[in-house]
Scaffold this active site. Structure first.
Site, PDB file in Angstrom:
ATOM      1  N   GLY A  14       0.944  -1.029  -0.361  1.00 15.84           N
ATOM      2  CA  GLY A  14       0.112   0.121   0.059  1.00 15.84           C
ATOM      3  C   GLY A  14       0.643   1.216   0.026  1.00 15.84           C
ATOM      4  O   GLY A  14       0.060   2.509   0.064  1.00 15.84           O
ATOM      5  N   LYS A  15       2.239   1.275  -0.335  1.00 14.00           N
ATOM      6  CA  LYS A  15       3.194   2.589  -0.047  1.00 14.00           C
ATOM      7  C   LYS A  15       2.213   3.617  -1.133  1.00 14.00           C
ATOM      8  O   LYS A  15       2.220   4.241  -1.222  1.00 14.00           O
ATOM      9  CB  LYS A  15       4.370   2.283  -0.855  1.00 14.00           C
ATOM     10  N   THR A  16       1.829   2.814  -2.491  1.00 12.09           N
ATOM     11  CA  THR A  16       1.951   4.178  -3.376  1.00 12.09           C
ATOM     12  C   THR A  16       0.616   3.893  -3.335  1.00 12.09           C
ATOM     13  O   THR A  16       0.400   5.421  -3.088  1.00 12.09           O
ATOM     14  CB  THR A  16       1.879   3.271  -4.780  1.00 12.09           C
ATOM     15  N   LYS A  37       9.644   8.213  -7.304  1.00 11.38           N
ATOM     16  CA  LYS A  37      10.101   6.816  -7.097  1.00 11.38           C
ATOM     17  C   LYS A  37      11.392   6.491  -7.723  1.00 11.38           C
ATOM     18  O   LYS A  37      10.858   6.081  -9.184  1.00 11.38           O
ATOM     19  CB  LYS A  37       8.850   6.367  -7.824  1.00 11.38           C
ATOM     20  N   SER A  41       9.753  -1.226 -11.103  1.00  7.89           N
ATOM     21  CA  SER A  41       9.608  -2.689 -11.821  1.00  7.89           C
ATOM     22  C   SER A  41       8.336  -2.937 -11.640  1.00  7.89           C
ATOM     23  O   SER A  41       7.995  -2.835 -11.541  1.00  7.89           O
ATOM     24  CB  SER A  41      10.869  -3.652 -10.867  1.00  7.89           C
ATOM     25  N   ASP A  52       3.211   2.557 -10.679  1.00  6.28           N
ATOM     26  CA  ASP A  52       3.704   3.727  -9.086  1.00  6.28           C
ATOM     27  C   ASP A  52       4.054   4.998  -9.682  1.00  6.28           C
ATOM     28  O   ASP A  52       3.018   5.930  -9.725  1.00  6.28           O
ATOM     29  CB  ASP A  52       4.545   2.934  -9.078  1.00  6.28           C
ATOM     30  N   GLY A 119       9.933   3.946  -2.002  1.00  9.74           N
ATOM     31  CA  GLY A 119      10.959   2.823  -1.736  1.00  9.74           C
ATOM     32  C   GLY A 119      10.369   1.761  -3.162  1.00  9.74           C
ATOM     33  O   GLY A 119       9.080   1.398  -3.252  1.00  9.74           O
ATOM     34  N   SER A 178      -2.680  -0.182   6.226  1.00  6.85           N
ATOM     35  CA  SER A 178      -3.716  -0.032   4.912  1.00  6.85           C
ATOM     36  C   SER A 178      -3.917  -1.151   4.869  1.00  6.85           C
ATOM     37  O   SER A 178      -3.179  -2.378   4.921  1.00  6.85           O
ATOM     38  CB  SER A 178      -2.755  -0.570   3.804  1.00  6.85           C
TER      39      SER A 178
HETATM   40  N1  LIG Z   1      -6.107   0.864   1.539  1.00 11.29           N
HETATM   41  C1  LIG Z   1      -6.013   0.365   0.427  1.00 11.29           C
HETATM   42  N2  LIG Z   1      -7.605   0.679   0.284  1.00 11.29           N
HETATM   43  C2  LIG Z   1      -7.402  -0.131  -0.959  1.00 11.29           C
HETATM   44  N3  LIG Z   1      -7.300  -0.271  -1.850  1.00 11.29           N
HETATM   45  C3  LIG Z   1      -5.555  -0.673  -1.167  1.00 11.29           C
HETATM   46  C4  LIG Z   1      -5.204  -0.166  -0.237  1.00 11.29           C
HETATM   47  N4  LIG Z   1      -3.706  -0.392   0.113  1.00 11.29           N
HETATM   48  C5  LIG Z   1      -3.193  -0.631  -0.351  1.00 11.29           C
HETATM   49  N5  LIG Z   1      -4.471  -1.156  -1.620  1.00 11.29           N
HETATM   50  C6  LIG Z   1      -4.772  -1.797  -3.055  1.00 11.29           C
HETATM   51  O1  LIG Z   1      -3.881  -2.979  -3.069  1.00 11.29           O
HETATM   52  C7  LIG Z   1      -2.982  -2.816  -3.910  1.00 11.29           C
HETATM   53  C8  LIG Z   1      -1.141  -2.852  -4.284  1.00 11.29           C
HETATM   54  O2  LIG Z   1      -0.517  -1.887  -3.142  1.00 11.29           O
HETATM   55  P1  LIG Z   1       0.041  -0.444  -3.752  1.00 11.29           P
HETATM   56  O3  LIG Z   1       0.649  -0.259  -5.158  1.00 11.29           O
HETATM   57  O4  LIG Z   1      -0.272   0.457  -3.502  1.00 11.29           O
HETATM   58  O5  LIG Z   1       1.440  -1.008  -2.784  1.00 11.29           O
HETATM   59  P2  LIG Z   1       2.581  -0.873  -3.165  1.00 11.29           P
HETATM   60  O6  LIG Z   1       3.343  -0.809  -1.449  1.00 11.29           O
HETATM   61  O7  LIG Z   1       3.532   0.590  -3.198  1.00 11.29           O
HETATM   62  O8  LIG Z   1       3.418  -2.238  -4.344  1.00 11.29           O
HETATM   63  P3  LIG Z   1       5.655  -1.652  -4.534  1.00 11.29           P
HETATM   64  O9  LIG Z   1       6.333  -2.614  -4.097  1.00 11.29           O
HETATM   65  O10 LIG Z   1       4.845  -2.274  -6.476  1.00 11.29           O
HETATM   66  O11 LIG Z   1       5.209   0.163  -5.168  1.00 11.29           O
HETATM   67  C9  LIG Z   1      -3.153  -2.245  -5.229  1.00 11.29           C
HETATM   68  O12 LIG Z   1      -4.044  -1.989  -6.197  1.00 11.29           O
HETATM   69  C10 LIG Z   1      -3.684  -0.130  -3.985  1.00 11.29           C
HETATM   70  O13 LIG Z   1      -4.344   0.092  -4.693  1.00 11.29           O
HETATM   71 MG   LIG Z   2       4.208   1.314  -4.872  1.00 13.63          MG
END
Ligand SMILES: Nc1ncnc2c1ncn2[C@@H]1O[C@H](COP(=O)(O)OP(=O)(O)OP(=O)(O)O)[C@@H](O)[C@H]1O
Ligand SMILES: [Mg+2]
Length: 226
Positions: A14-16, A37, A41, A52, A119, A178
């Site tokens: 959920g970082k993004t 960012k 990858s 992202d 990150g 998240s």
């Molecule tokens: N609180 C939330 N409510 C709804 N959807 C969420 C929530 N948190 C995460 N998601 C969904 O889960 C998926 C993964 O989240 P996200 O892309 O933010 O992860 P990330 O940590 O950024 O991953 P990466 O390591 O690839 O950068 C996405 O489709 C995002 O929209």
């Molecule tokens: Mg991300």
């Protein structure tokens, strides 16, 4: 004016999502902001808006053009692998010093904008052949926003990540939980982390309006972080 490194307990945590919520909350309240960012990858140019980099640009209200994508994410790789492997698949190699320099340059030019640097993957995901994302945060000496999940096991992953950040004396401005798609309880997860980690723990309910983010956005923007 602040800058924060958005890291987390793992990939797809959920970082993004959290970064975009913060950027939108700042934009709505008239706080200038920017995002970076550096290494992405699994990047598919045909679907750049969903990358992202594209999502961050969308939250900033900027066009998902090749130029903007290159600005927000100078290192992009197609393979959905850890950055060193994704780079290797294209016959490239990642240079830690170059990534650190690029981040420093963005911190320098942020002016009066709040900057988020996201990150790649979890806090100790490999960034180059011999350094992790944690090494980058430590080198930049930036405070972190730590994103955790609410799946069964998430508390251990969160506390483990927070412990390594603490061991490197990296300040954590907030933990955002998240809500995971398969959740062991959002409020219960937040409460368990909050009892064992002495800082702000914020719940991001799945699919809810981003109003959960407003108090956090306000507090982060007011911090003189670096
Ligand atoms: N609180 C939330 N409510 C709804 N959807 C969420 C929530 N948190 C995460 N998601 C969904 O889960 C998926 C993964 O989240 P996200 O892309 O933010 O992860 P990330 O940590 O950024 O991953 P990466 O390591 O690839 O950068 C996405 O489709 C995002 O929209
Ligand atoms: Mg991300």
């Amino acid at each position: 004016v602040s800058a924060f490194f958005v890291t987390g307990a793992g990939t797809e945590i959920g970082k993004t999502y959290v970064s975009c919520a913060l950027l939108r909350a700042w934009s709505e309240s008239g706080v200038a902001c920017d995002a970076f960012k550096p290494v992405v990858s699994g990047f598919d140019r045909a679907d750049a808006a969903q990358s992202d980099s594209g999502l961050l640009l969308g939250a900033l209200g900027e066009a998902v053009s090749d130029e903007n994508i290159a600005r927000i994410s100078p290192w992009r790789f197609a393979a959905p692998l850890a950055p060193p492997l994704a780079a290797k698949a294209e016959g490239a190699a990642l240079d830690f010093a170059a990534i650190e320099r690029a981040c420093r340059a963005r911190i320098e030019v942020r002016g009066d904008r709040v900057l988020l640097i996201e990150g790649a993957g979890g806090v100790m995901a490999p960034l180059t052949d011999d350094r992790t994302g944690l090494d980058l945060i430590a080198a930049l000496n930036m405070p972190a926003v730590f994103v955790a999940g609410s799946y069964l096991g998430a508390v251990s992953h969160a506390l483990t990540g927070l412990a390594v950040l603490d061991a490197r004396t990296i300040k954590v401005a907030a933990v955002v939980v998240s809500e995971s798609a398969v959740s062991a309880g959002l409020d219960a997860t937040c409460a368990m982390i909050a009892r064992m980690w002495p800082g702000h723990v914020i719940a991001a309910p799945r699919g809810a309006p981003i109003s959960w983010c407003a108090p956090l956005a306000h507090r982060l923007a007011a911090q003189q972080s670096i």
